[in-house]
Design an enzyme around this catalytic site. Sequence first.
Site, mmCIF file in Angstrom:
data_model
loop_
_atom_site.group_PDB
_atom_site.id
_atom_site.type_symbol
_atom_site.label_atom_id
_atom_site.label_comp_id
_atom_site.label_asym_id
_atom_site.label_seq_id
_atom_site.Cartn_x
_atom_site.Cartn_y
_atom_site.Cartn_z
ATOM 1 N N ARG A 17 3.544 -2.592 -11.424
ATOM 2 C CA ARG A 17 2.956 -1.258 -11.497
ATOM 3 C C ARG A 17 3.940 -0.263 -10.899
ATOM 4 O O ARG A 17 3.798 0.170 -9.749
ATOM 5 C CB ARG A 17 1.612 -1.239 -10.775
ATOM 6 C CG ARG A 17 0.565 -2.113 -11.465
ATOM 7 C CD ARG A 17 -0.790 -1.978 -10.817
ATOM 8 N NE ARG A 17 -0.864 -2.644 -9.528
ATOM 9 C CZ ARG A 17 -1.926 -3.324 -9.099
ATOM 10 N NH1 ARG A 17 -2.995 -3.440 -9.853
ATOM 11 N NH2 ARG A 17 -1.923 -3.874 -7.910
ATOM 12 N N ASN A 72 7.252 -9.330 -6.866
ATOM 13 C CA ASN A 72 6.652 -10.644 -7.086
ATOM 14 C C ASN A 72 6.678 -11.079 -8.545
ATOM 15 O O ASN A 72 6.010 -12.041 -8.908
ATOM 16 C CB ASN A 72 5.196 -10.624 -6.588
ATOM 17 C CG ASN A 72 4.879 -11.829 -5.712
ATOM 18 O OD1 ASN A 72 5.779 -12.489 -5.208
ATOM 19 N ND2 ASN A 72 3.614 -12.109 -5.512
ATOM 20 N N ASP A 131 -0.845 -2.626 -0.494
ATOM 21 C CA ASP A 131 -0.729 -2.886 -1.928
ATOM 22 C C ASP A 131 -0.104 -1.690 -2.631
ATOM 23 O O ASP A 131 -0.198 -0.543 -2.168
ATOM 24 C CB ASP A 131 -2.103 -3.170 -2.531
ATOM 25 C CG ASP A 131 -2.649 -4.521 -2.104
ATOM 26 O OD1 ASP A 131 -1.834 -5.382 -1.729
ATOM 27 O OD2 ASP A 131 -3.879 -4.702 -2.132
ATOM 28 N N ASP A 132 0.491 -1.953 -3.800
ATOM 29 C CA ASP A 132 1.187 -0.879 -4.507
ATOM 30 C C ASP A 132 0.251 0.145 -5.137
ATOM 31 O O ASP A 132 0.699 1.191 -5.612
ATOM 32 C CB ASP A 132 2.118 -1.466 -5.575
ATOM 33 C CG ASP A 132 1.365 -2.325 -6.588
ATOM 34 O OD1 ASP A 132 0.125 -2.405 -6.499
ATOM 35 O OD2 ASP A 132 2.022 -2.919 -7.458
ATOM 36 N N ASP A 133 -1.069 -0.125 -5.182
ATOM 37 C CA ASP A 133 -2.004 0.826 -5.782
ATOM 38 C C ASP A 133 -2.805 1.600 -4.741
ATOM 39 O O ASP A 133 -3.690 2.375 -5.096
ATOM 40 C CB ASP A 133 -2.963 0.099 -6.729
ATOM 41 C CG ASP A 133 -3.785 -0.968 -6.021
ATOM 42 O OD1 ASP A 133 -3.378 -1.366 -4.910
ATOM 43 O OD2 ASP A 133 -4.810 -1.404 -6.567
ATOM 44 N N GLU A 136 -5.653 -14.279 0.545
ATOM 45 C CA GLU A 136 -4.614 -14.268 1.575
ATOM 46 C C GLU A 136 -4.986 -13.337 2.722
ATOM 47 O O GLU A 136 -4.634 -13.584 3.883
ATOM 48 C CB GLU A 136 -3.258 -13.893 0.968
ATOM 49 C CG GLU A 136 -2.952 -12.405 0.852
ATOM 50 C CD GLU A 136 -3.746 -11.718 -0.258
ATOM 51 O OE1 GLU A 136 -3.580 -10.497 -0.410
ATOM 52 O OE2 GLU A 136 -4.515 -12.385 -0.976
ATOM 53 N N ASP A 137 -5.728 -12.263 2.431
ATOM 54 C CA ASP A 137 -6.146 -11.347 3.491
ATOM 55 C C ASP A 137 -7.218 -11.977 4.376
ATOM 56 O O ASP A 137 -7.225 -11.799 5.592
ATOM 57 C CB ASP A 137 -6.645 -10.031 2.891
ATOM 58 C CG ASP A 137 -7.599 -10.247 1.716
ATOM 59 O OD1 ASP A 137 -7.888 -11.418 1.390
ATOM 60 O OD2 ASP A 137 -8.045 -9.257 1.126
ATOM 61 N N ARG A 152 -14.235 -15.277 -3.161
ATOM 62 C CA ARG A 152 -14.045 -14.815 -1.793
ATOM 63 C C ARG A 152 -15.046 -15.487 -0.840
ATOM 64 O O ARG A 152 -14.696 -15.870 0.276
ATOM 65 C CB ARG A 152 -14.211 -13.294 -1.730
ATOM 66 C CG ARG A 152 -13.332 -12.513 -2.690
ATOM 67 C CD ARG A 152 -11.949 -12.321 -2.182
ATOM 68 N NE ARG A 152 -11.874 -11.252 -1.207
ATOM 69 C CZ ARG A 152 -10.743 -10.890 -0.594
ATOM 70 N NH1 ARG A 152 -9.621 -11.540 -0.862
ATOM 71 N NH2 ARG A 152 -10.731 -9.908 0.270
#
Length: 713
Positions: free
Chosen positions: A461, A486, A534-536, A623-624, A669
Amino acid sequence: MAAETFLKTSKYSKYTSYRNILYHRFFVGLLLFIVVSLVLIVVCNIFTGSTPRGDFHESINLDASSLPVRTLISESRTSSPRVTNCTYWSCFNVYKCGRGGHDKITIYIYPLKDYRTDDEKAISKFSREFYEILNTIKNSKYYTPNPDDACLLVPSIDTLNQNSFSSKYVAQALQSLEHWNNGENHLIFNMVAGVAPNYNTVIDLNTSKAIIAGAGFDTWTFRYGFDISLPLYSPTAQKINNSQPKQKNYMIISTQLNIPEDYLAELQSVASSSNDLLLLDRCKTASGKTDYMKRCEYTTGKVFDYPDILKEGMFCLVVRSARLAQPVLMDIIASQCIPIIIADTIVMPFNSHVDWNKIALFVPEENIKNMLKIVHSVSKERRGELYWQLRWVYDRYFSSIERITSTMLEIINEKVFPLAARMYEDWNMPEHLYGPVNPLFLPVTAPKSPGFTAVILTFDRVDSLFTLVRKLVRTPSLAKILVVWNNQKKQPPPSSEWPVVNKPLKVIQTKENKLSNRFFPYDEIETECQLTIDDDIVMLTPDELEFGFDVWREFPDRIVGFPSRLHVWDNVTSSWKYHSEWTNQISMVLTGAAFHHKIWSWYYTYKMPAEIRSWVDDNFNCEDIAMNFLVANVTRKPPIKVTPRKKFKCPECTNTEMLSADARHMSQRSACVDRFSRIYGHMALKAVEFRADPLQYREAAGVPHAYPDIGAL
């Protein structure tokens, strides 16, 4: 004048040329000397290696089917009695150890022989347990087939059970050993010591200066710092699995069959007056034989299966008897029932290294009447700590003869080489329960000057990535941006297309597309604080980020961030669930936008249970949640949520390819939360009703707002 200059130059040139020739000859000669030396060394090694070594020794053969017979005469000399005050300075020759230049003991096992009396009777029985002990030593890193290189020597005579050997003839056999030397540096094994009616707590055998690894020691016979206290091995315990009932039905259970009459009378009195003690004894049968797989209640005669009933108790009794060592102790620990030890002089197994106060309660014998009051005074938190550690201790140290032997060898090795010993935490504090010791010894408030490093995980993105970079560089405390690319199938944009920024920026291309890449401890992260984002996540203002960093400085050992979540218990499914709706409580701060100390990335990569990291990478999720479990398990503290926003809204995030857009996202989750809690052995997350709110910094009485662009509620 010109001629004179020419002559001088000519002489200098000749001198220089002659000197160069000398240097050339010197280095050529040195090179030839080195080559010839190497050739001679290789030739010598070849001829030396082809010659058979004279010190070769074959490994011991543990096949007991055909052994050489050694007949002992009744008048033969026996070994001298056990020296009662031995230490590693008086009865042990430490100079036999470490000859190879390593901090490791070496152990030699005497060849097996069939020792017989003069009337052709075997002096001892060779048991399966003793074979496993010898086989474990043989296959360990400590074994040596050469007795001259040995630090310890083990006689291959089975002395595990006092009832299975002749003390007189075994003492003769020990004395006949080639390297006996009054038992110095020898190791004798025993689990059942003493015979009726005295039941001595140490093996009835002349062991001279030998180290005794035995079960059932008391404080009078145990030579502290020299002998090794072993558990009494229980084959029954080895068959007990680690499954547990949903709840414990009994406070205290007693299943021991050989309790002395005076103590049994006290327990019967307690059981008659309280339902908190389930007192079980052997069942009466018509044949008069005892079925050791059954227990009957003292008051009602109700029959229970053994050892299954042990899992129903929160606490289980181990009472002093004729022999101090009790196999029921191993059954209790394997069943995750907290032992209550009522034996004042007992020496617990591996007492020098295993902290029994972390897995058992000790009640003085004189206070057996007050046992219920003592147990009720134990807090719920203390019970939980004892309960969760039991199975780990059993699996690691007591679950088999091999485990018991390996643990004993490690303890002896650390006694001989104390500088190579492991820490107390390594022996007694499993990381999946306690986490590693908190590595952060930081000031109350971390300094602001170094700033923080922003670590952005991205795939492709590019537009939102560039927008995020432009916003991040406006944050005053930002020191560096690290972009983790990634996507292995697509190259990152060329440098000419990236935004022109006034902060260092570096792109790291990963080898695999894994979410865990965001937590790798990259060398490029030079600040203590890192912002994982995050990139967003492009909706945060520079003031919000700056405020988040300032809050982290006050809580440098916690995760500090913006989007928060909560774990809840589902009574329907009897499992933990992931809760994303807004509540007053939080227990997780998602690392899509969170500050944390860079040490947690190292712990995530190298110290967190590998099963969790594999789950994250295989399922590309959670992962979080894993990072929140890790930090909470170490610090015992909840995360910190910042900014006044009740919900972390993302109106710009419209990409349907986001992970959270998957319908299975929430169920996955929830599965992560429940799975991670089982891996850690308890729910590590801590819920809290707390939020760091920047509204208190609003302009008042002419003082300007410290964070004017903080955003609206």
